[in-house]
Design an enzyme around this catalytic site. Structure first.
Site, PDB file in Angstrom:
ATOM      1  N   ASN A  62       9.241  -9.121  16.354  1.00 24.22           N
ATOM      2  CA  ASN A  62       9.651 -10.208  15.452  1.00 24.22           C
ATOM      3  C   ASN A  62      10.911  -9.781  14.698  1.00 24.22           C
ATOM      4  OD1 ASN A  62      10.012 -12.213  13.588  1.00 24.22           O
ATOM      5  ND2 ASN A  62       7.908 -12.177  12.802  1.00 24.22           N
ATOM      6  N   LYS A  97      12.795 -11.154  12.699  1.00 25.55           N
ATOM      7  CA  LYS A  97      12.870 -11.557  11.294  1.00 25.55           C
ATOM      8  C   LYS A  97      12.058 -10.595  10.416  1.00 25.55           C
ATOM      9  CE  LYS A  97      12.775 -15.727   8.532  1.00 25.55           C
ATOM     10  NZ  LYS A  97      12.648 -17.182   8.571  1.00 25.55           N
ATOM     11  N   GLY A 141       0.839  -1.205   0.000  1.00 26.59           N
ATOM     12  CA  GLY A 141       0.000   0.000   0.000  1.00 26.59           C
ATOM     13  C   GLY A 141       0.864   1.241   0.000  1.00 26.59           C
ATOM     14  N   PHE A 142       1.783   1.289   0.966  1.00 26.58           N
ATOM     15  CA  PHE A 142       2.775   2.376   1.063  1.00 26.58           C
ATOM     16  C   PHE A 142       2.121   3.738   1.217  1.00 26.58           C
ATOM     17  CE2 PHE A 142       4.570  -0.921  -1.857  1.00 26.58           C
ATOM     18  CZ  PHE A 142       5.384  -1.519  -0.917  1.00 26.58           C
ATOM     19  N   ILE A 192      -0.766  -5.204   5.619  1.00 28.25           N
ATOM     20  CA  ILE A 192      -0.268  -4.378   4.527  1.00 28.25           C
ATOM     21  C   ILE A 192       0.960  -5.019   3.882  1.00 28.25           C
ATOM     22  CG2 ILE A 192       1.153  -3.036   6.105  1.00 28.25           C
ATOM     23  CD1 ILE A 192       0.596  -0.562   4.637  1.00 28.25           C
ATOM     24  N   GLY A 193       1.473  -6.073   4.527  1.00 23.16           N
ATOM     25  CA  GLY A 193       2.658  -6.752   4.011  1.00 23.16           C
ATOM     26  C   GLY A 193       3.785  -6.821   5.026  1.00 23.16           C
ATOM     27  N   ARG A 249      11.069  -2.275  21.751  1.00 17.97           N
ATOM     28  CA  ARG A 249      11.208  -3.729  21.762  1.00 17.97           C
ATOM     29  C   ARG A 249      10.872  -4.276  20.377  1.00 17.97           C
ATOM     30  NH1 ARG A 249       7.127  -7.083  25.667  1.00 17.97           N
ATOM     31  NH2 ARG A 249       8.380  -8.948  26.030  1.00 17.97           N
ATOM     32  N   GLY A 295       7.945   0.413  10.784  1.00 12.53           N
ATOM     33  CA  GLY A 295       7.819   0.119   9.358  1.00 12.53           C
ATOM     34  C   GLY A 295       8.419   1.169   8.439  1.00 12.53           C
ATOM     35  N   GLU A 296       8.174   2.434   8.738  1.00 12.08           N
ATOM     36  CA  GLU A 296       8.604   3.483   7.809  1.00 12.08           C
ATOM     37  C   GLU A 296      10.019   3.976   8.121  1.00 12.08           C
ATOM     38  OE1 GLU A 296       5.450   5.314   5.981  1.00 12.08           O
ATOM     39  OE2 GLU A 296       4.071   5.100   7.647  1.00 12.08           O
TER      40      GLU A 296
END
Ligand code: MOS
Length: 702
Positions: A595, A597, A232-233, A459-460, A592, A668-669
């Site tokens: 995940n 990965k 989506g971004f 969203i991925g 924190r 994320g960003e």
């Protein structure tokens, strides 16, 4: 002890995604489904003088042609989550090229495409301008996400006048399009006055609210579904004309209706990151300490709405300075409407601040890393308040060590490798942590299977996996015993997947629900997973649920930011100066890490995004025609595998309990921030040429 949080965990939906079992919005199949195709305005300004639909209407399989003359009236809305304020197909006015002027519906997608081709529009053009003016005073001031456009503290004019060392330059960023792999798609199904909308959206709850308002319906009459999003971004964050058109047209026809946008249409349908011109003034003493930071942003705007990129926000927060002033202006152009795009805000503005800091370092003769350390903000410089948590110093140290950042940077152009000049560049990264209220339900059945339900979307980035981990941790069960239901407005309400807020917001809600479920089980004598089944039996139930939620304290104005330090090495051929990124080290502090990965994948994606910002991505406009030129992935360059080197990602992993109960912050960003200017600085170090515009193209280095 942790059994799931902090453990590198494979995606719970990975198998479904790679085998094609995952259902995306355009995959929705229904009996009697009709297909719509949009016809777009070919001019950027004026009106539709006439529109001839006769040929289209006699085309095979044709069901209906909507134009402004016969389209249902929509209730006008004004602000986000609406993507733009100009409602579709309401009148003959055209304010951007690509604006929908007709919607053609047929019994198959191919038939609708053929009929759409037969729609003939006559235009009455008006004068237009899509070009950024040199005179920046023409910009208008607009509020930014409810924050003031202009902010300052200290005596900025005095600081800039008196400082012995000053850098004052203008930096430019380009229009950039999101280009997710999955173009936007929407399917509307009406039954008994209620709407089911299958939509590729980053925000099901906001889409529901906005669609209901536009159609004059109570929200309960609308359900929005989105199982997966193929990227989506930001272009699927707000609600855009195509979603309103499909919902209203399907209601009018009383039949299920699908629209899938083409790649070309996606260049005008749902925003793009607006070009900016940013004038930055850094004033410093000979001690390399900042005395003043002034950052004035002019952003490309449109007549279709109010988006302004708050690019200077990072300059309010990044470095300690006794005086800081930022301003934002938007220049209204005759273009499609911009919107946030991955790593918005600081991601755009740090291009100016971090290239500017590099320029200041060279002017002062100090190492660029040392300049950042000397101006380290121990607390928020504007608010004077302590950060929730900040481990950026540790990021600089670990990043520099991993990169082997030189304590004395050799002069620009002096490092060579065969036919290449080699350069090193670094930058800081900062991204405000957004937080939103979220609800979640966690249930367990007699087989010990746990279900997490929350109305957020994937969203991925790995949202279902992270939520499964949080529930698994809370109940002490393996992640494999947890299934996650998201992407449906019947579930407990969650916020939009934007601004890197979901792990913190939804994770905190799931944590709360899992704790409540555990105490219910504990009350029935179930202290461990092995005892849960017996506890359910004692209660005489086949399953047990608990509702949880998290709401950030709105009165708490603690500055909450994620941070990073990014280092890049580039090679630039002496004769054909195409910059190649050779290696990147990014070390990040985002509270924190739930995940490691998925977090590492996010940062690799973000760094790749930054390579695009620095060297490739630019939506070219034809200012004669007033339209984006290359509306496809052949004409819009994004990094491919050959452009992406080894990326070494590290985290300073420490819980930030002031950000939220989970200890996580936004991540994320963050990866898309800092890397662009770090590469630009490396290109300067390789070549000795300072380019103040991104993307840096080879011709700029000749
Ligand atoms: Mo992101 S631009 O906040 O979807």
């Amino acid at each position: 002890m942790s059994n799931a949080i902090g453990v590198p965990t494979n995606r719970v939906d990975g198998h479904a995604k790679v085998t094609g079992a995952a259902r995306y919005t355009a995959d929705v199949k229904l009996p009697g489904l009709l297909y719509g195709v949009l016809v777009n305005a070919a001019i950027p300004a004026g009106r539709v003088a006439d529109i001839d639909t006769v040929a289209a209407e006699s085309s095979p399989g044709l069901v209906k042609v909507f134009t402004h003359r016969n389209f249902p009236k929509l209730t006008r809305q004004k602000s986000p989550p609406l993507g733009q304020t100009v409602s579709p197909l309401q009148d003959d006015k055209i304010v951007y090229e690509g604006q929908p002027i007709a919607f053609v519906i047929a019994t198959s997608h191919e038939r609708a495409m053929e009929a759409a081709r037969l729609v003939r529009a006559e235009y009455e053009g008006a004068p237009f301008n899509t070009n950024f003016p040199e005179d920046k005073s023409s910009g208008v001031s607009k509020p930014l996400f409810g924050m003031p456009a202009d902010e300052h503290h200290g005596d900025i004019d005095g600081a800039l006048r008196q400082a012995p060392v000053t850098v004052r330059e203008t930096y430019a960023t380009s229009d950039r399009h999101h280009n997710p792999m999955e173009p936007s798609a929407t399917t509307a199904v009406w039954r008994n006055g209620e709407l089911d909308l299958y939509d590729s959206t980053q925000g099901i709850a906001d889409t529901r609210k906005t669609i209901a308002q536009a159609l004059g319906l109570p929200e309960e009459k609308v359900r929005v579904h989105c199982d997966f999003i193929g990227g989506g971004f930001g272009c699927k964050g707000y609600v855009w004309p195509h979603e309103l058109i499909v919902a209203a047209a399907a209601q009018e026809l009383g039949r299920p209706l699908k629209l899938a946008l083409t790649r070309a249409q996606s260049y005008t349908a749902h925003g793009y990151q607006p070009a900016t011109k940013q004038t930055l003034t850094l004033a410093a003493g000979r001690d390399a300490k900042l005395r003043g930071v002034r950052h004035d942003v002019v952003c490309s705007g449109s007549r279709a709405g109010d988006h302004v990129e708050p690019a200077a926000w990072g300059s309010r927060t990044m470095y300690a300075s006794p005086a800081i002033a930022v301003t934002h202006r938007s220049v209204v152009l005759d273009k499609a409407h911009p919107t946030p795009m991955r790593a918005p805000i600081e991601g755009v503005g740090m291009v100016a601040l971090e290239i500017g800091m590099d320029e200041l370092a060279f002017q002062l003769g100090v190492n660029p890393l040392e300049l950042r350390l000397r101006n380290y903000a121990e607390h928020d410089p504007m608010k004077g308040k302590a950060f929730s948590s900040k481990k950026l110093r540790e990021c600089y140290a670990e990043g520099a060590a991993r990169f082997r950042w030189p304590s004395a940077l050799p002069p620009p152009g002096s490092i060579t490798d065969r036919h290449d000049r080699i350069g090193y560049g670094m930058a800081s990264a900062i991204f405000a942590t957004f937080r939103s209220p979220c609800a979640a339900r966690v249930s367990i059945d007699a087989t010990g299977q746990v279900t997490v339900a929350s109305g957020v979307q994937e969203i991925g980035g790995g949202t279902p996996t992270v939520l499964a981990q949080v529930a698994a941790e809370g109940l002490g069960v393996p992640v494999s015993k947890v299934t996650v239901a998201i992407g449906n407005t019947d579930l407990p309400a969650g916020p939009m997947s934007a601004g890197s807020r979901i792990t913190l917001s939804a994770g905190s809600a799931v944590q709360d629900a899992a704790a409540k479920l555990r105490s219910k089980l504990g009350d029935a004598g179930g202290a461990t997973p092995a005892e849960y089944t017996a506890a359910l039996a004692r209660l005489g139930v086949s399953s047990l649920s608990a509702d949880g939620s998290w709401t950030p304290d709105e009165k708490d104005d603690t500055p909450i930011y994620s941070f990073g330090a990014v280092f890049a090495e580039v090679a630039v051929d002496r004769d054909i100066p195409i910059p190649r990124v050779r290696r990147v080290v990014g070390v990040y502090n985002a509270g924190r890490i739930i995940n490691p990965k998925a977090a590492r994948s996010q940062m690799i994606g973000g760094v790749t995004w930054g390579i695009g910002q620095a060297l490739l991505e630019r939506s070219e406009m034809d200012h004669q025609l007033g339209r984006f030129l290359s509306k496809n992935l052949a004409g819009y360059l994004t990094p491919v595998n050959a452009d992406v080197p080894d990326i070494d990602i590290g985290f300073i992993d420490e819980p930030d309990t002031k950000a939220g109960p989970l200890g996580a912050r936004g991540i994320g960003e963050l990866g898309g921030i800092g890397i662009g200017p770090a590469i630009a600085n490396a290109v300067h170090h390789a070549t000795g040429k300072r380019v103040r515009e991104v993307p840096i193209r080879p011709e700029m280095l000749m």
